[in-house]
Design a protein around this motif. Structure first.
Motif, short mmCIF file in Angstrom:
data_model
loop_
_atom_site.label_atom_id
_atom_site.label_comp_id
_atom_site.label_asym_id
_atom_site.label_seq_id
_atom_site.Cartn_x
_atom_site.Cartn_y
_atom_site.Cartn_z
N LYS A 34 -2.74 3.46 1.19
CA LYS A 34 -1.95 4.13 2.22
C LYS A 34 -1.79 3.22 3.44
N GLN A 35 -2.85 2.53 3.82
CA GLN A 35 -2.78 1.60 4.95
C GLN A 35 -1.82 0.45 4.65
N GLN A 36 -1.83 -0.03 3.40
CA GLN A 36 -0.90 -1.10 3.02
C GLN A 36 0.55 -0.61 3.08
N GLU A 38 1.68 1.71 5.08
CA GLU A 38 2.02 1.81 6.50
C GLU A 38 2.27 0.44 7.11
#
Length: 217
Positions: A34-36, A38
């Motif tokens: 999810k961070q990637q 974003e």
């Protein structure tokens, strides 16, 4: 299969909506992906990834994204999932998103607060779980050359470019120090004011020393 979906805004990189979590891996891995996603969203908003369609490989997965009318649609799939279906999925999301008033979307200020679209993501994703349905087979067989123009990169290339850009920014930005009083032109002003006084003081000391030595003799 489609494991993660995020819809965001190009103008500021704000994530607007997300689909339900569909990942077998533990929660920490889900957060990582999810961070990637974003990060990719932010890079697109900054103009670093200019292509409207793109595939980005990461581990045994692939991010596929579609940019249209100021909105970014990103999905994470297994590397074995047909890329063509992934982009059909994103196009279906884009068509549904077009039905909403742009003024409503522009007013959103909090991440993932466009919850009206979450259920739409869930419903459309269900249509793409089984790649062997008649509808999906028809999509795979039609326009076989459709995905030739899609740019492919690895996430490491994007991270490296981002790191180099941050280093360049630090090199060319001059930091403001606490002792800014000694920087020009303030330093020149102080020098012009006190240099004559200092010179007179030094000359006086030298004269006194000379007279003192004569008296002693």
């Amino acid at each position: 299969m489609v494991k993660l979906t995020i819809v965001g805004r190009v103008s500021d990189g704000l994530p607007l909506a997300q689909g339900p979590r569909y990942m077998i891996e533990d929660y920490n891995k889900f957060l990582f992906y999810k961070q990637q996603a974003e990060l990719i969203l932010k890079e697109i908003s900054k103009g670093a990834l200019a292509h409207s369609k793109m595939t980005i490989h990461i581990d045994h997965h692939s991010f596929n994204h579609l940019v249209d009318n100021g909105i970014i649609f990103i999905t994470l799939c297994d590397s074995s999932y047909p890329r063509k279906l992934a982009f059909h999925y994103l196009q279906d999301l884009q068509k549904e998103f077009e039905k909403f008033d742009n003024r409503l979307v522009e007013k959103i200020t909090r991440p993932y607060s466009f919850v009206k679209f979450d259920s739409i993501i869930r419903n459309i994703r269900r249509l793409y779980i089984n790649t062997r349905t008649q509808a999906n087979l028809s999509k795979l067989n039609a326009n076989r050359k459709q995905d030739v123009d899609i740019v492919t990169k690895h996430i490491s290339e994007i991270l490296e470019r981002r790191q180099n850009a941050e280093i360049s920014d630090r090199v060319f930005v001059t930091p403001q120090t606490a002792s800014s009083i000694w920087s020009s032109p303030r330093r020149e002003e102080i020098a012009l004011k006190w240099t004559p006084i200092t010179t007179i003081f030094v000359v006086a000391v030298l004269l006194w020393a000379s007279l003192d030595s004569k008296i002693t003799l």
